[in-house]
Design a protein around this motif. Structure first.
Motif, PDB file in Angstrom:
ATOM      1  N   ARG A  49      20.153  48.084  20.253  1.00 38.69           N
ATOM      2  CA  ARG A  49      20.407  46.860  21.160  1.00 38.69           C
ATOM      3  C   ARG A  49      21.538  45.866  20.603  1.00 38.69           C
ATOM      4  N   ARG A  52      24.540  47.207  21.932  1.00 39.16           N
ATOM      5  CA  ARG A  52      24.796  47.346  23.430  1.00 39.16           C
ATOM      6  C   ARG A  52      25.860  46.334  23.947  1.00 39.16           C
ATOM      7  N   SER A  54      27.450  44.100  26.161  1.00 37.88           N
ATOM      8  CA  SER A  54      26.605  43.134  26.976  1.00 37.88           C
ATOM      9  C   SER A  54      27.673  42.167  27.936  1.00 37.88           C
ATOM     10  N   ASN A  62      25.328  47.532  29.095  1.00 42.41           N
ATOM     11  CA  ASN A  62      24.359  48.002  28.307  1.00 42.41           C
ATOM     12  C   ASN A  62      24.413  49.223  27.595  1.00 42.41           C
ATOM     13  N   VAL A  64      25.976  52.042  24.731  1.00 50.10           N
ATOM     14  CA  VAL A  64      26.338  52.269  23.309  1.00 50.10           C
ATOM     15  C   VAL A  64      26.958  53.666  23.378  1.00 50.10           C
ATOM     16  N   VAL A  95      15.617  53.398  27.022  1.00 48.09           N
ATOM     17  CA  VAL A  95      16.938  54.066  26.916  1.00 48.09           C
ATOM     18  C   VAL A  95      17.108  55.040  27.959  1.00 48.09           C
ATOM     19  N   TYR A 110      22.299  54.213  27.218  1.00 45.72           N
ATOM     20  CA  TYR A 110      22.037  52.878  27.941  1.00 45.72           C
ATOM     21  C   TYR A 110      20.853  52.356  27.529  1.00 45.72           C
ATOM     22  N   VAL A 111      20.879  50.947  27.104  1.00 46.01           N
ATOM     23  CA  VAL A 111      19.630  50.276  26.383  1.00 46.01           C
ATOM     24  C   VAL A 111      19.274  49.459  27.385  1.00 46.01           C
TER      25      VAL A 111
END
Length: 163
Positions: A49, A52, A54, A62, A64, A95, A110-111
């Motif tokens: 997170r 991630r 933003s 979202n 990484v 995720v 994707y978080v």
């Protein structure tokens, strides 16, 4: 390397001094009641997170996209430990791992936001009920202990008064 270059690398890899990422209470207090989900898994979620993207207007919102080697090195987890925790995060829809469309053999993680407290309770009522029962049992034992200690104090005071 000069001080400005060094500071730039520190900022890039360790975050801005004023940076932060918020975790929902439900993640660290409720998800940990799910099979296979513990604080180690919550820790990996928090780590991901923090990386991630933003920027809402980005195609990689979202996401990484660091290499796995980089994620292992900075998280302090080895390949197997990272993979097993990531699998738990995938199982509970926190995720989504997708293959990169640009770089071969690269994953993009994707978080997602966790469920809120009320959403979690609705989705996992048995888990919540089991924990509430456990919590009530613990509180009952604690009350019993406190009452027994109070009784000991009262009995000691009576003995002292009788002497």
């Amino acid at each position: 390397m000069n001080d400005i270059q060094k500071q730039g690398l520190i900022d890039r890899h360790f975050g801005w001094q004023t940076g932060g990422s918020m975790l929902k209470t439900s993640l660290v207090r409720m998800y940990t009641q799910l099979p296979g989900f513990n604080t180690d898994v919550a820790g990996l979620y928090a780590f991901l997170r923090s990386w991630r993207n933003s920027k809402e207007d980005s195609d990689m919102y979202n996401a990484v996209w660091h290499s796995k080697d980089y994620l292992y090195a900075q998280s302090g987890l080895g390949r197997k430990a990272f993979a097993s925790r990531l699998e738990v995060l995938e199982r509970y829809n926190l995720v989504t791992v997708k293959k990169s469309t640009i770089i071969p053999n690269k994953d993009v993680i994707y978080v997602h936001d966790p469920l809120t407290r009320d959403e979690f309770a609705k989705a996992h009522p048995k888990v919540v009920d089991e924990f509430i029962k456990t919590a009530a049992d613990i509180e009952a034992r604690n009350l019993e202990y406190r009452l027994s200690e109070l009784l000991k104090i009262e009995q000691k005071a009576e003995k002292t008064a009788d002497s």
